[in-house]
Design a protein around this motif. Structure first.
Motif, short mmCIF file in Angstrom:
data_model
loop_
_atom_site.label_atom_id
_atom_site.label_comp_id
_atom_site.label_asym_id
_atom_site.label_seq_id
_atom_site.Cartn_x
_atom_site.Cartn_y
_atom_site.Cartn_z
N LEU A 230 -1.74 -9.29 5.39
CA LEU A 230 -2.51 -8.05 5.28
C LEU A 230 -3.50 -7.91 6.43
O LEU A 230 -4.48 -8.67 6.50
CB LEU A 230 -3.28 -8.03 3.95
CG LEU A 230 -2.46 -8.12 2.67
CD1 LEU A 230 -3.38 -8.35 1.48
CD2 LEU A 230 -1.65 -6.85 2.47
N PRO A 231 -3.29 -6.97 7.33
CA PRO A 231 -4.32 -6.68 8.33
C PRO A 231 -5.57 -6.11 7.65
O PRO A 231 -5.47 -5.22 6.80
CB PRO A 231 -3.67 -5.64 9.24
CG PRO A 231 -2.20 -5.76 8.98
CD PRO A 231 -2.08 -6.16 7.54
N ILE A 232 -6.71 -6.65 8.00
CA ILE A 232 -7.98 -6.15 7.45
C ILE A 232 -8.57 -5.21 8.50
O ILE A 232 -9.33 -5.60 9.39
CB ILE A 232 -8.95 -7.29 7.11
CG1 ILE A 232 -8.27 -8.30 6.19
CG2 ILE A 232 -10.21 -6.75 6.46
CD1 ILE A 232 -7.78 -7.73 4.87
N LEU A 233 -8.16 -3.95 8.40
CA LEU A 233 -8.54 -2.93 9.38
C LEU A 233 -8.63 -1.60 8.67
O LEU A 233 -7.65 -1.13 8.07
CB LEU A 233 -7.52 -2.87 10.51
CG LEU A 233 -7.90 -2.03 11.73
CD1 LEU A 233 -9.04 -2.70 12.51
CD2 LEU A 233 -6.70 -1.78 12.63
N VAL A 234 -9.79 -0.96 8.72
CA VAL A 234 -9.99 0.35 8.11
C VAL A 234 -9.28 1.40 8.95
O VAL A 234 -9.41 1.42 10.18
CB VAL A 234 -11.50 0.65 8.03
CG1 VAL A 234 -11.75 2.09 7.62
CG2 VAL A 234 -12.18 -0.30 7.06
N ARG A 235 -8.52 2.31 8.30
CA ARG A 235 -7.74 3.29 9.06
C ARG A 235 -7.14 4.33 8.11
O ARG A 235 -7.19 4.17 6.89
CB ARG A 235 -6.62 2.59 9.82
CG ARG A 235 -5.78 1.65 8.96
CD ARG A 235 -4.82 0.86 9.81
NE ARG A 235 -4.24 -0.26 9.09
CZ ARG A 235 -3.29 -1.04 9.55
NH1 ARG A 235 -2.79 -0.83 10.75
NH2 ARG A 235 -2.81 -2.05 8.86
N TYR B 95 -7.49 3.05 3.82
CA TYR B 95 -8.80 3.47 4.31
C TYR B 95 -9.86 2.40 4.08
O TYR B 95 -10.96 2.50 4.64
CB TYR B 95 -9.27 4.71 3.54
CG TYR B 95 -8.34 5.88 3.51
CD1 TYR B 95 -8.19 6.71 4.61
CD2 TYR B 95 -7.62 6.18 2.36
CE1 TYR B 95 -7.35 7.80 4.56
CE2 TYR B 95 -6.77 7.27 2.30
CZ TYR B 95 -6.64 8.08 3.41
OH TYR B 95 -5.80 9.16 3.36
N ALA B 96 -9.59 1.44 3.22
CA ALA B 96 -10.67 0.59 2.72
C ALA B 96 -10.23 -0.85 2.60
O ALA B 96 -10.08 -1.38 1.50
CB ALA B 96 -11.14 1.11 1.36
N ALA B 97 -9.98 -1.52 3.73
CA ALA B 97 -9.63 -2.93 3.73
C ALA B 97 -10.91 -3.75 3.93
O ALA B 97 -11.79 -3.35 4.69
CB ALA B 97 -8.65 -3.24 4.86
N GLN B 98 -10.98 -4.88 3.23
CA GLN B 98 -12.13 -5.75 3.45
C GLN B 98 -11.77 -7.19 3.08
O GLN B 98 -10.84 -7.44 2.32
CB GLN B 98 -13.34 -5.31 2.64
CG GLN B 98 -13.23 -5.54 1.14
CD GLN B 98 -14.56 -5.31 0.43
OE1 GLN B 98 -15.29 -4.38 0.75
NE2 GLN B 98 -14.86 -6.13 -0.53
N PRO C 1 -12.15 -7.27 12.86
CA PRO C 1 -10.75 -7.19 12.43
C PRO C 1 -10.24 -8.57 12.03
O PRO C 1 -10.62 -9.59 12.63
CB PRO C 1 -10.03 -6.66 13.67
CG PRO C 1 -11.09 -5.92 14.43
CD PRO C 1 -12.36 -6.68 14.19
N ALA C 2 -9.40 -8.60 11.01
CA ALA C 2 -8.96 -9.88 10.48
C ALA C 2 -7.54 -9.75 9.93
O ALA C 2 -7.00 -8.64 9.81
CB ALA C 2 -9.91 -10.37 9.39
N VAL C 3 -6.95 -10.88 9.60
CA VAL C 3 -5.65 -10.93 8.96
C VAL C 3 -5.76 -11.86 7.77
O VAL C 3 -6.25 -12.99 7.89
CB VAL C 3 -4.55 -11.43 9.92
CG1 VAL C 3 -3.21 -11.52 9.20
CG2 VAL C 3 -4.44 -10.53 11.13
#
Length: 753
Positions: free
Chosen positions: A206-211, A241-244, A267-269
């Motif tokens: 899971l890419p941790i990136l808001v988009r 829209y809401a990764a954390q 940014p994280a994975v």
């Protein structure tokens, strides 16, 4: 009889090829390459423990135990119990050196990571204790055994558990830090922000990136059409829209990065593909995470989320629906009257086009000038006053962008874009010019929320323009679009991108305070670590006007579940969905059934709000026909009848962080109901099994033990079993356990509706 799966797949492939041929033939394809994430996550090497390391070390409420039999493992205990352990035999810290590239187009971001060197074997060489901390340290080695960065991990007790602060120093010039947390075998993993796929995120990268989340997100043929015509806008199942970086496991352990540390927003994975581990690699060399545990899932979420100081949600939102209406003063008045005549309980109206409307290739969009369009809404003050006299609150819309109004037929009195540009309040590109961001038919410019004066100016704009004349709230849209190559007044855009939603929420809250509106209601679709401290209410985003599990009605519940355990306890959705697209061989528009089923879902929620969608004229609205008015009115009556119960649920959610909409794992752990993703608990007492399948007139309900009463029909069912229950349109399957303290009050409130 349904088509065989293989035949359905062949038909779907034929349909996709047909659409591709159609759009290519029409000359509308603008991008041949469909961008996708291409991310890596380090694999944990071994943990090697020096013989001189003590087995147990304690400092002020935190105890670290290091065992070597049968394999090296680190365990952290507090007075609450074991809050964390590493995966036996494996490293819990590692490092990488490499590149991070992020491509952007209209708010869609795609992340590429690579490693040109990695250090994944960890040596533990020293343990020391200070007055309040246990400190571990050692070396990281590469695959050849060559020493690289040194590492240090400090563990201190908190009110809820323990805080881990890990840092990298020394050789190798690492660019990323990897952290592996232990879990039992394939223990379920929940959280990572708002994820729309499965509640259990085991087995995922899971890419941790808001988009932007995408249009279709795998539902065909729409996703392919969006991809080939708009550079990957179809999205994927991991886009949100809401990764954390926040998660809990079925082992009743929780990990949440500290939002106060800027590196926590990098940014994280996340990686849950390996049994016994949950991995996280952040594009930074520091990591600070709080580690918690509890005796039950509900207590675990409360432990992880308590103490954030969420503001209260205004009570008027529970009195009825907030109806989305566009078209101007007379359209609002006539729509409200028609709905009232049908018996609709209306608490508010949401007039997003208050600032003017423009037509683009995507549909009807707004003029982001943040001043009243007086031609569209003549007599605005009278409208707001007249509605207030009927206990109907007016809400509107704003986002963190500005546009140049030079091309408007009737320009507003203030040019906010010009004001901000002249004052240096806009995000700029590398050349120092205001960063023009393509919105699909027009450019827009972000206010620089890292600039204290800019943030104060924009809060004042919202307070005096958006919240003028008795308006008491708004949709606070966007905040996922900060480019990672931007120039900011303060901070690195790589660390600010995922934090941008929280800065937006801070600005909005300041605006409400400046307007002196304690009952100002705002709702957000983007989320960030710590953002819940600024606002109580979120919405699921721009779902497709379909029943689809990828991006339609069925995806809403899963997104709400994961958001709820990630720190957003109050979440709702647009009744009927938002995104409507004519995909040539299939026109995605609302049906009467979809509108009715979505309203049924929302009736047992925290806020009931409709949206006309991006193509209002092509989509059925709740006020359009006698049937839609009657169906919607009935659901608003149910919603309003639950106001006393809802108030208790919402108050508990804002005070404790425990979500109002709960997966069965939270309310009924250890039962069959804890394994079902297609039903939910509204608060502690109401079990709801929404109809999520087109054409269905019944639904399977998995009851926890007890005796369960249907809130609308009065029929009772024995618990501890799965039962098929009739659920015709207008009679949602909602239940209360007969011995519950709320059982008689809820039954009385809904009898006869």
């Amino acid at each position: 009889m349904p088509e065989p799966r293989s035949r359905r797949r062949r038909l779907a492939l034929v349909a996709v090829v047909a659409v591709l041929a159609l759009v290519v033939g029409s000359g509308v394809v603008t991008w041949w390459r469909i961008p996708r994430d291409d991310v890596e996550m380090l694999a944990a090497g071994s943990l090697q423990v020096s013989e001189a390391i003590p087995e147990t070390s304690t400092a002020d409420g935190v105890t670290v135990t290091i065992s070597t039999d049968p394999a090296p493992q680190v365990t952290v205990d507090t007075e609450n119990g074991t809050v964390w352990s590493s995966d036996a035999g494996h490293a819990f810290l590692g490092a990488g050196r490499g590149g991070l590239e992020v491509e952007e187009h209209r708010g869609y971001f795609w992340m590429q990571t690579e490693h040109d060197h990695t250090w994944t074997t960890q040596t533990l060489e020293a343990v020391s204790t200070a007055s309040d901390a246990v400190v571990l340290s050692g070396q990281l080695l590469d695959a050849d055994g060559t020493a690289g960065p040194t590492w240090r991990a400090e563990l201190t007790a908190t009110d809820r558990g323990a805080m881990l602060h890990a840092t990298l120093t020394g050789d190798g010039e690492p660019t990323s830090l990897a952290f592996w947390s232990g879990r039992s075998d394939r223990s379920a993993v929940h959280g990572f922000g708002e994820q729309f796929t499965d509640f259990d995120l085991d087995g995922r990268l899971l890419p941790i990136l808001v988009r932007e989340q995408g249009v279709g997100r795998g539902e065909q043929p729409l996703t392919l059409l969006a991809d080939v015509t708009n550079h990957g806008a179809g999205g994927t199942e991991v886009m949100t829209y809401a990764a954390q970086a926040s998660w809990v496991t079925e082992d009743l352990r929780g990990v949440r990065l500290d939002p106060a540390l800027p590196d926590s927003h990098a940014p994280a994975v996340a990686d849950t593909r390996t049994a016994g581990q949950v991995g996280l690699e952040v594009q930074a060399t520091r990591l600070r995470a709080e580690l918690v545990t509890a005796d039950t899932p509900l207590e675990l979420i409360a432990q992880q989320q308590q103490g954030t100081g969420r503001p209260e949600l205004a009570s008027w939102t529970g009195d009825g629906a907030i109806v989305g209406i566009q078209g101007g003063t007379e359209e609002v008045r006539s729509t409200v009257a028609a709905l009232q005549d049908a018996g609709t309980e209306i608490a508010g109206v949401w007039l997003q086009d208050w600032t003017g409307q423009r037509t683009t290739s995507f549909g009807e969009r707004l003029w982001w000038t943040w001043q009243l369009d007086t031609q569209r809404y003549p007599g605005w003050r009278d409208l707001v006053t007249d509605l207030a006299a009927e206990d109907i609150t007016v809400t509107t819309y704003v986002n963190p962008f500005l546009v140049d109004p030079a091309n408007m037929d009737s320009a507003p009195s203030r040019n906010l874009f010009a004001e901000a540009a002249e004052a240096g309040y806009l995000v700029t590109d590398k050349a120092g010019e205001p960063y023009a961001l393509d919105q699909g038919g027009f450019d827009a410019y972000l206010v620089d929320l890292t600039h204290a004066a800019a943030r104060a100016w924009y809060a004042e704009v919202i307070a005096t323009e958006v919240l003028a004349d008795g308006v008491r709230g708004f949709m606070a849209d966007f905040a996922e679009g900060l480019p990672l190559d931007a120039s900011l007044a303060d901070g690195d855009p790589q660390l600010m991108h995922n934090r941008w939603p929280a800065l937006w929420a801070e600005t909005v809250r300041e605006a409400c305070e400046r307007a002196e509106q304690p009952d100002c209601v705002t709702w957000f679709r983007t989320g960030a670590l710590g953002m819940d401290a600024e606002t109580p209410m979120f919405w699921n985003g721009d779902q497709l006007t379909s029943f689809g599990a990828e991006d339609g009605l069925a995806s809403v519940l899963l997104g709400t579940f994961s958001a709820g355990v990630s720190g957003w306890p109050l979440v709702h959705s647009d009744v009927g969905g938002y995104t409507s697209i004519d995909a040539k061989i299939k026109n995605y528009v609302r049906s009467e059934e979809l509108l009715a089923r979505w309203a049924e879902l929302s009736a047992f929620g925290v806020m009931m709000r409709t949206h006309e969608g991006n193509r209002p004229a092509e989509n059925l609205q709740v006020a359009d026909t006698a049937a839609t008015r009657a169906q919607f009115a009935r659901m608003t009556q149910i919603f309003a009848a639950l106001s006393d119960y809802r108030a208790e649920v919402v108050t508990a959610a804002t005070e404790t962080g425990v979500p109002a909409i709960r997966h069965g794992w939270l309310n009924a752990p250890g039962t069959a109901a804890a394994e079902v993703d297609t039903q939910f608990f509204f608060g502690p007492s109401i079990l709801v099994a929404p109809v999520l399948t087109e054409g269905a007139s019944e639904v399977e309900v998995t009851f926890p033990p007890g005796r369960w009463r249907h809130l609308l029909t009065g029929q009772e069912y024995d618990g501890g079993a799965s039962v098929v229950v009739p659920a015709p349109v207008g009679t949602p399957a909602a239940f209360v356990e007969t011995s519950d303290p709320w059982a008689d009050r809820l039954t009385a409130a809904l009898t006869g509706l």
